[in-house]
Design a protein around this motif. Structure first.
Motif, PDB file in Angstrom:
ATOM      1  N   LYS A 179      93.005  94.414 -19.506  1.00 20.32           N
ATOM      2  CA  LYS A 179      92.695  95.624 -18.190  1.00 20.32           C
ATOM      3  C   LYS A 179      94.001  96.008 -17.492  1.00 20.32           C
ATOM      4  O   LYS A 179      94.497  96.703 -17.024  1.00 20.32           O
ATOM      5  N   LYS A 180      94.412  94.405 -17.581  1.00 17.79           N
ATOM      6  CA  LYS A 180      95.876  95.502 -17.413  1.00 17.79           C
ATOM      7  C   LYS A 180      96.761  96.030 -17.712  1.00 17.79           C
ATOM      8  O   LYS A 180      97.812  96.926 -17.420  1.00 17.79           O
ATOM      9  N   ALA A 181      96.850  95.801 -19.438  1.00 16.09           N
ATOM     10  CA  ALA A 181      97.562  97.065 -19.327  1.00 16.09           C
ATOM     11  C   ALA A 181      96.369  98.354 -19.692  1.00 16.09           C
ATOM     12  O   ALA A 181      97.967  98.843 -19.278  1.00 16.09           O
ATOM     13  N   SER A 182      95.492  98.818 -19.018  1.00 13.80           N
ATOM     14  CA  SER A 182      95.255  99.823 -18.897  1.00 13.80           C
ATOM     15  C   SER A 182      95.984 100.220 -17.620  1.00 13.80           C
ATOM     16  O   SER A 182      95.662 101.620 -17.396  1.00 13.80           O
ATOM     17  N   ALA A 183      95.411  99.261 -17.023  1.00 17.97           N
ATOM     18  CA  ALA A 183      95.964 100.103 -16.032  1.00 17.97           C
ATOM     19  C   ALA A 183      97.533  99.948 -15.362  1.00 17.97           C
ATOM     20  O   ALA A 183      98.053 101.029 -14.902  1.00 17.97           O
ATOM     21  N   TYR A 184      98.158  99.556 -16.009  1.00 21.34           N
ATOM     22  CA  TYR A 184     100.009  99.721 -16.621  1.00 21.34           C
ATOM     23  C   TYR A 184      99.811 101.687 -17.021  1.00 21.34           C
ATOM     24  O   TYR A 184     100.587 101.763 -16.753  1.00 21.34           O
ATOM     25  N   ARG A 185      98.771 101.274 -18.351  1.00 23.49           N
ATOM     26  CA  ARG A 185      98.760 102.361 -18.791  1.00 23.49           C
ATOM     27  C   ARG A 185      98.991 104.046 -18.203  1.00 23.49           C
ATOM     28  O   ARG A 185      99.458 104.636 -18.304  1.00 23.49           O
ATOM     29  N   ARG A 186      98.069 103.775 -17.120  1.00 22.61           N
ATOM     30  CA  ARG A 186      97.705 104.884 -16.065  1.00 22.61           C
ATOM     31  C   ARG A 186      98.725 104.836 -15.247  1.00 22.61           C
ATOM     32  O   ARG A 186      99.466 106.206 -15.090  1.00 22.61           O
ATOM     33  N   MET A 187      99.492 104.123 -14.971  1.00 22.26           N
ATOM     34  CA  MET A 187     100.352 104.393 -14.152  1.00 22.26           C
ATOM     35  C   MET A 187     101.816 105.154 -15.060  1.00 22.26           C
ATOM     36  O   MET A 187     102.352 106.284 -13.979  1.00 22.26           O
ATOM     37  N   PHE A 188     102.019 104.161 -15.774  1.00 23.00           N
ATOM     38  CA  PHE A 188     103.126 105.183 -17.173  1.00 23.00           C
ATOM     39  C   PHE A 188     102.801 106.693 -16.997  1.00 23.00           C
ATOM     40  O   PHE A 188     103.483 107.545 -17.508  1.00 23.00           O
ATOM     41  N   SER A 189     101.826 106.564 -17.496  1.00 24.75           N
ATOM     42  CA  SER A 189     100.875 107.809 -17.839  1.00 24.75           C
ATOM     43  C   SER A 189     101.073 109.237 -16.657  1.00 24.75           C
ATOM     44  O   SER A 189     101.674 110.455 -16.447  1.00 24.75           O
ATOM     45  N   LEU A 190     100.552 108.728 -15.705  1.00 30.26           N
ATOM     46  CA  LEU A 190     101.102 109.806 -14.564  1.00 30.26           C
ATOM     47  C   LEU A 190     101.911 110.008 -14.350  1.00 30.26           C
ATOM     48  O   LEU A 190     102.391 110.895 -13.053  1.00 30.26           O
TER      49      LEU A 190
END
Length: 207
Positions: free
Chosen positions: A192-203
């Motif tokens: 779940k942490k990785a998903s959150a980090y991925r969302r930020m880097f994607s934005l």
């Protein structure tokens, strides 16, 4: 990247930041933590140096699909040169919200850090003309940053807000993006942490 160890701690218990800001000229994201852990917990001379902190595993997972991408297979350490090359290429900057602190207890908990001298964050941003977001991953760092910028409210975890009167060289308003802590003490699964980090880097348009 490391200051002279002789000035790391003063006689009155004030501890000064042992690292210089890592500020690639192309950086569009600036990670700001609270303050490095005690040196006895370091495995390398760089940001997020504690081997049991998962920051570099999260970046490995997000960008390479491998949480161990930056882990040295033959010892409990991270590959410093690979990390520096990666951050320079991707444009990821690092420092902390405090330049000087007192440790109220002999541990790495943010709860027991007293900020003596907050970092001049605008001075950091002056060297980062392309910065789109400042990213915090802990309550202490978020609170210190909000106090610095005069913000009454901070974003919830995995959310972001615009920082008042703070713009990059393209006249884009810089965001404060709050991510979950990469500390294993933070009660959220690695996935779940990785998903959150991925969302930020994607934005930010980085993945």
């Amino acid at each position: 990247m490391r200051r002279n160890d002789n000035i790391a701690r003063s006689r009155n218990g004030v501890e000064y930041h042992p690292l210089k800001p890592f500020l690639p000229a192309n950086a569009c994201v600036l990670f700001l933590g609270s303050f490095p852990p005690q040196r006895k917990r370091w495995c390398m001379d760089f940001n997020y140096p504690n081997f049991i902190n998962d920051h570099w595993r999260l970046e490995g997972e997000v960008f390479f699909g491998d949480r161990n991408h930056f882990v040295c297979p033959d010892r409990k350490s991270f590959d410093l040169q690979a990390i520096i090359s990666f951050c320079n290429e991707k444009g990821i900057a690092f420092y902390d919200t405090a330049t000087a602190i007192r440790r109220l207890k002999d541990n790495a908990s943010d709860k027991f850090l007293e900020v003596v001298e907050p970092t001049d964050i605008r001075k950091l941003l002056h060297h980062l003309p392309h910065c789109k977001a400042i990213v915090t991953t802990g309550q202490k760092a978020t609170d210190t940053l909000c106090q610095y910028f005069g913000m009454d409210e901070s974003p919830k975890t995995d959310c972001y807000t615009a920082i008042p009167d703070t713009y990059n060289a393209m006249s884009e308003q810089i965001l404060l993006y709050r991510l979950p802590s990469s500390s294993r003490a933070y009660p959220l699964s690695f996935e779940k942490k990785a998903s959150a980090y991925r969302r930020m880097f994607s934005l930010m348009g980085m993945v």
